[in-house]
Motif scaffolding. Structure first.
Motif, PDB file in Angstrom:
ATOM      1  N   LEU A 155       0.821  -1.216   0.000  1.00 41.50           N
ATOM      2  CA  LEU A 155       0.000   0.000   0.000  1.00 41.50           C
ATOM      3  C   LEU A 155       0.856   1.267   0.000  1.00 41.50           C
ATOM      4  CD1 LEU A 155      -2.783  -0.978   2.597  1.00 41.50           C
ATOM      5  CD2 LEU A 155      -3.069  -0.751   0.123  1.00 41.50           C
ATOM      6  N   TRP A 156       1.864   1.317   0.844  1.00 43.15           N
ATOM      7  CA  TRP A 156       2.641   2.539   1.061  1.00 43.15           C
ATOM      8  C   TRP A 156       3.967   2.564   0.327  1.00 43.15           C
ATOM      9  CZ3 TRP A 156       2.352   3.077   7.139  1.00 43.15           C
ATOM     10  CH2 TRP A 156       1.031   3.327   7.503  1.00 43.15           C
ATOM     11  N   GLY A 157       4.458   1.411  -0.073  1.00 41.84           N
ATOM     12  CA  GLY A 157       5.747   1.367  -0.750  1.00 41.84           C
ATOM     13  C   GLY A 157       6.755   0.529   0.001  1.00 41.84           C
ATOM     14  N   ARG A 158       7.774   0.045  -0.729  1.00 45.35           N
ATOM     15  CA  ARG A 158       8.774  -0.854  -0.160  1.00 45.35           C
ATOM     16  C   ARG A 158       9.687  -0.121   0.815  1.00 45.35           C
ATOM     17  NH1 ARG A 158       5.089  -3.515  -3.105  1.00 45.35           N
ATOM     18  NH2 ARG A 158       5.845  -4.395  -5.074  1.00 45.35           N
ATOM     19  N   LYS A 159      10.192   1.049   0.405  1.00 43.81           N
ATOM     20  CA  LYS A 159      11.181   1.766   1.196  1.00 43.81           C
ATOM     21  C   LYS A 159      10.624   2.210   2.544  1.00 43.81           C
ATOM     22  CE  LYS A 159      13.629   6.145   1.462  1.00 43.81           C
ATOM     23  NZ  LYS A 159      13.912   7.442   0.844  1.00 43.81           N
ATOM     24  N   ASN A 160       9.450   2.843   2.541  1.00 42.43           N
ATOM     25  CA  ASN A 160       8.879   3.365   3.787  1.00 42.43           C
ATOM     26  C   ASN A 160       8.656   2.257   4.806  1.00 42.43           C
ATOM     27  OD1 ASN A 160       8.805   5.952   2.736  1.00 42.43           O
ATOM     28  ND2 ASN A 160       6.723   5.711   1.928  1.00 42.43           N
ATOM     29  N   THR A 161       8.232   1.089   4.313  1.00 45.71           N
ATOM     30  CA  THR A 161       7.916   0.000   5.227  1.00 45.71           C
ATOM     31  C   THR A 161       9.165  -0.570   5.865  1.00 45.71           C
ATOM     32  OG1 THR A 161       5.961  -0.534   3.916  1.00 45.71           O
ATOM     33  CG2 THR A 161       6.754  -2.224   5.429  1.00 45.71           C
ATOM     34  N   PHE A 162      10.231  -0.779   5.070  1.00 47.38           N
ATOM     35  CA  PHE A 162      11.385  -1.388   5.728  1.00 47.38           C
ATOM     36  C   PHE A 162      12.198  -0.381   6.541  1.00 47.38           C
ATOM     37  CE2 PHE A 162      13.727  -1.845   1.363  1.00 47.38           C
ATOM     38  CZ  PHE A 162      14.331  -0.606   1.457  1.00 47.38           C
ATOM     39  N   LEU A 163      11.898   0.892   6.451  1.00 45.56           N
ATOM     40  CA  LEU A 163      12.443   1.854   7.411  1.00 45.56           C
ATOM     41  C   LEU A 163      11.798   1.670   8.787  1.00 45.56           C
ATOM     42  CD1 LEU A 163      12.724   5.165   5.335  1.00 45.56           C
ATOM     43  CD2 LEU A 163      14.605   3.844   6.313  1.00 45.56           C
ATOM     44  N   ILE A 164      10.489   1.442   8.787  1.00 46.21           N
ATOM     45  CA  ILE A 164       9.766   1.228  10.047  1.00 46.21           C
ATOM     46  C   ILE A 164      10.255  -0.050  10.740  1.00 46.21           C
ATOM     47  CG2 ILE A 164       7.500   0.746  11.070  1.00 46.21           C
ATOM     48  CD1 ILE A 164       6.284   2.412   8.784  1.00 46.21           C
ATOM     49  N   THR A 165      10.389  -1.136   9.959  1.00 49.58           N
ATOM     50  CA  THR A 165      10.802  -2.408  10.563  1.00 49.58           C
ATOM     51  C   THR A 165      12.204  -2.304  11.159  1.00 49.58           C
ATOM     52  OG1 THR A 165      11.663  -3.266   8.449  1.00 49.58           O
ATOM     53  CG2 THR A 165       9.352  -3.718   8.970  1.00 49.58           C
ATOM     54  N   MET A 166      13.085  -1.543  10.504  1.00 52.58           N
ATOM     55  CA  MET A 166      14.440  -1.411  11.020  1.00 52.58           C
ATOM     56  C   MET A 166      14.459  -0.675  12.357  1.00 52.58           C
ATOM     57  SD  MET A 166      17.879   0.283   9.408  1.00 52.58           S
ATOM     58  CE  MET A 166      17.096   0.304   7.860  1.00 52.58           C
ATOM     59  N   ILE A 167      13.675   0.371  12.475  1.00 52.33           N
ATOM     60  CA  ILE A 167      13.636   1.127  13.734  1.00 52.33           C
ATOM     61  C   ILE A 167      13.109   0.247  14.866  1.00 52.33           C
ATOM     62  CG2 ILE A 167      12.526   3.065  14.907  1.00 52.33           C
ATOM     63  CD1 ILE A 167      12.593   4.527  12.181  1.00 52.33           C
ATOM     64  N   LEU A 168      12.058  -0.517  14.593  1.00 55.13           N
ATOM     65  CA  LEU A 168      11.506  -1.410  15.615  1.00 55.13           C
ATOM     66  C   LEU A 168      12.530  -2.446  16.064  1.00 55.13           C
ATOM     67  CD1 LEU A 168       7.892  -2.090  14.264  1.00 55.13           C
ATOM     68  CD2 LEU A 168       8.525  -0.802  16.317  1.00 55.13           C
ATOM     69  N   MET A 169      13.241  -3.024  15.101  1.00 53.32           N
ATOM     70  CA  MET A 169      14.237  -4.029  15.433  1.00 53.32           C
ATOM     71  C   MET A 169      15.357  -3.439  16.280  1.00 53.32           C
ATOM     72  SD  MET A 169      15.382  -7.155  15.170  1.00 53.32           S
ATOM     73  CE  MET A 169      14.701  -8.016  13.762  1.00 53.32           C
ATOM     74  N   GLY A 170      15.845  -2.275  15.881  1.00 54.63           N
ATOM     75  CA  GLY A 170      16.950  -1.662  16.606  1.00 54.63           C
ATOM     76  C   GLY A 170      16.597  -1.301  18.035  1.00 54.63           C
ATOM     77  N   LEU A 171      15.426  -0.717  18.227  1.00 55.38           N
ATOM     78  CA  LEU A 171      15.029  -0.302  19.571  1.00 55.38           C
ATOM     79  C   LEU A 171      14.791  -1.504  20.485  1.00 55.38           C
ATOM     80  CD1 LEU A 171      12.612   2.673  18.772  1.00 55.38           C
ATOM     81  CD2 LEU A 171      14.987   2.770  19.570  1.00 55.38           C
ATOM     82  N   SER A 172      14.171  -2.549  19.969  1.00 55.39           N
ATOM     83  CA  SER A 172      13.899  -3.723  20.799  1.00 55.39           C
ATOM     84  C   SER A 172      15.195  -4.437  21.178  1.00 55.39           C
ATOM     85  CB  SER A 172      12.948  -4.685  20.077  1.00 55.39           C
ATOM     86  OG  SER A 172      13.495  -5.106  18.841  1.00 55.39           O
TER      87      SER A 172
END
Length: 552
Positions: A85-102
């Motif tokens: 829906l939103w695009g490939r780049k925007n989505t894997f930016l979100i997943t990276m931030i979640l992974m790093g913080l956790s």
């Protein structure tokens, strides 16, 4: 429109290494974060599951490791939908931030001794966040690179994404080794194990900086401009039989077998060295890291080969070779890594002769149950000593006997003794058993001086070569199987069900199988059977998609 598309493809070509490097760097970081936990499972067991017995604590640590895999398919659905829906780049930016913080948070969590049951609960929550994030990361990175790749080189380009999983594991092992060497084993066990988790904050910053420089996938951009994007990617992917059938075939005929080969060749091999063969942890990490480094270029080799001869032949050949050779490879690994253990097992095999009704499956979630029957005491002591054994039925009510070669050591009925007396008797009997095992040649630890290190590395390298065969071409294969409008969603689910469930639960399942039977090789039946099923399903039902257009 055609000219614009051609121009876009040409401009993409000039930034090939930025595209591959940007997608790969972030994915390496995410795998590094995810696999730190697996590499440090023993230390995490001591820190967060110290309220239960040692065997249960280790199983819990593996279950917490598996929890991250369990939710990966849900992350694939959630973030796959957002990616379509939103695009490939925007989505894997979100997943990276979640992974790093956790991951960073895991490095700060207090231990069980400090805050009790809140500690393991918080750890599992962080693992779940990691699993959700990784569930959305891989599909985005693989799709992003594949949609930039020129025709005829899709397997080659996406193979660099496939390297990231192994390189992330390699990086985690290297960081662990560096910290261990700097602070020493006592300090590492007390607090140094946290440092690799905390280092992830710096890796997160670098990865974000790289990915923010990337543009959106040209295929997704054209799809949006032409009004072809899906408004309901979940419904299209899983509500329409023509697409759902592809999802099922991708799982059964590709990713399930790929996953068990991957986790056997990299994670289970490391676990086998440390837990079964009693090889020092730092040495095990070093040997696996060398094998990974030597084998990693073959991800690109087999990705390139899949562009020439097809994806299916390479992937299914890797699964078939693994299924046929795992038993001889792991038995050879025993001889090479711990020759004293192999010699003792051949010269004086251990058998527990006991009434089957007297033997329980020794897993106690709350750590309160006492396993005190003669059979349970015998098997628990052997498991603690890392000794493989066979089981033989005895008459009902008979006291269990541990037979070491031709020497029999009777156990005792601990359930009839009060707890203080049981503790004393158990310690004395365990000491007697240990002396008998030592007399028969069973080592407490693998002797590094007697180890055939080149052969160990060669065997580990072969296991990782199988990994490169099944994993190198799989991203291109999955991208080509599904239409662009639902690609992120559709390919992510079978990949993460395969790798998250079939692969992610492999260490826990295999260890439980070993614990239940006493046979250190018995757990290999799990990956062998799954890989064999994938060979059959893939050969009969999965269509070769090499070179299929991916713009539609």
């Amino acid at each position: 429109m055609v000219a614009a598309a051609a121009g876009a493809r040409e401009r993409v070509g000039t930034n090939t290494w930025l595209v591959i490097g940007g997608a790969s760097a972030g994915t390496v970081f995410e795998w590094y974060d995810f696999y730190l936990y697996g590499s440090l499972a023993g230390f995490i067991s001591d820190q967060f599951f110290s309220g239960v017995n040692a065997t249960t604590g280790y199983i819990f640590a593996l279950l917490a490791f598996a929890a991250g895999f369990a939710v990966r398919p849900f992350g694939a659905v959630v973030f796959g939908r957002l990616g379509d829906l939103w695009g490939r780049k925007n989505t894997f930016l979100i997943t990276m931030i979640l992974m790093g913080l956790s991951t960073f948070t895991v490095g700060l969590l207090p231990s069980y001794a400090a805050i009790g049951v809140i500690a393991p609960a918080a750890l599992i929550v962080m693992r779940l966040v990691q699993g959700l994030a990784l569930g959305g990361e891989y599909g985005g990175a693989a799709t992003y690179v594949a949609e930039h790749a020129p025709d005829g080189k899709r397997g080659l380009y996406t193979s660099f994404i496939q390297i990231t999983a192994t390189f992330g594991l390699f990086l985690s092992l290297v960081v662990i080794l560096l910290v261990r060497n700097q602070v020493g084993e006592p300090a590492f066990k007390a607090w140094g194990w946290r440092v690799p988790f905390l280092v992830s904050a710096a890796l997160l910053a670098v990865s974000l900086w790289i990915r923010l420089r990337l543009n959106e996938s040209p295929v997704f951009q054209r799809m949006v401009e032409e009004g072809k994007a899906s408004a309901r990617p979940l419904a299209e992917s899983f509500g329409q039989w023509k697409n759902l059938k592809l999802v099922i075939l991708a799982l059964a005929g590709l990713t399930a077998g790929q996953a068990v080969v991957w986790y056997t060749g990299q994670f289970y091999a490391l676990f086998f060295l440390e837990k079964m063969l009693k090889v020092d942890g730092a040495l095990s990490n070093s040997l696996v890291a060398i094998a990974l480094l030597l084998a990693t270029p073959f991800f690109v080799v087999f990705g390139w080969l899949s562009d020439r001869i097809g994806r299916k032949p390479v992937i299914l050949a890797g699964c078939l070779l693994a299924a046929l050779t795992y038993f001889p490879i792991f038995k050879a690994l025993t001889v090479a890594a711990n020759p004293d253990l192999a010699a003792a097992s051949a010269r004086a095999p251990v058998t527990v002769v006991a009434d089957p009704a007297d033997c329980a499956f020794q897993f106690d979630p709350v750590g309160k149950k006492t396993f005190a029957s003669s059979c349970d005491l015998a098997k628990s002591a052997l498991a603690g000593a890392g000794v493989s054994y066979a089981s033989e039925a005895a008459p009902p009510g008979a006291v269990a006997v541990v037979r070491i070669g031709h020497t029999g050591i009777p156990s005792f009925k601990g359930e009839v003794l009060p707890p203080p007396e049981l503790k004393v008797e158990k310690a004395a009997w365990t000491k007697t058993l240990s002396a008998a095992l030592k007399s028969a040649g069973y080592p407490a630890k693998a002797d590094a001086a007697k180890m055939n290190k080149p052969l160990v590395v060669a065997l580990l390298w072969l296991l990782v070569i199988y990994v490169t065969m099944v994993y190198g071409p799989v991203a291109a294969t999955l991208v080509e199987m599904f239409p662009a409008r639902i690609r992120y969603t559709s390919m992510s689910l079978p990949y993460h069900v395969g790798n998250g469930w079939f692969g992610g639960f492999l260490p826990t399942t295999a260890f439980a199988m070993v614990a239940a039977t006493g046979d250190i090789y018995y757990g290999l039946w799990y990956p062998i059977i799954v890989a064999a099923v994938t060979v059959v399903v893939g050969a009969l039902f999965v269509k070769e998609m090499r070179g299929a257009p991916i713009e539609a």
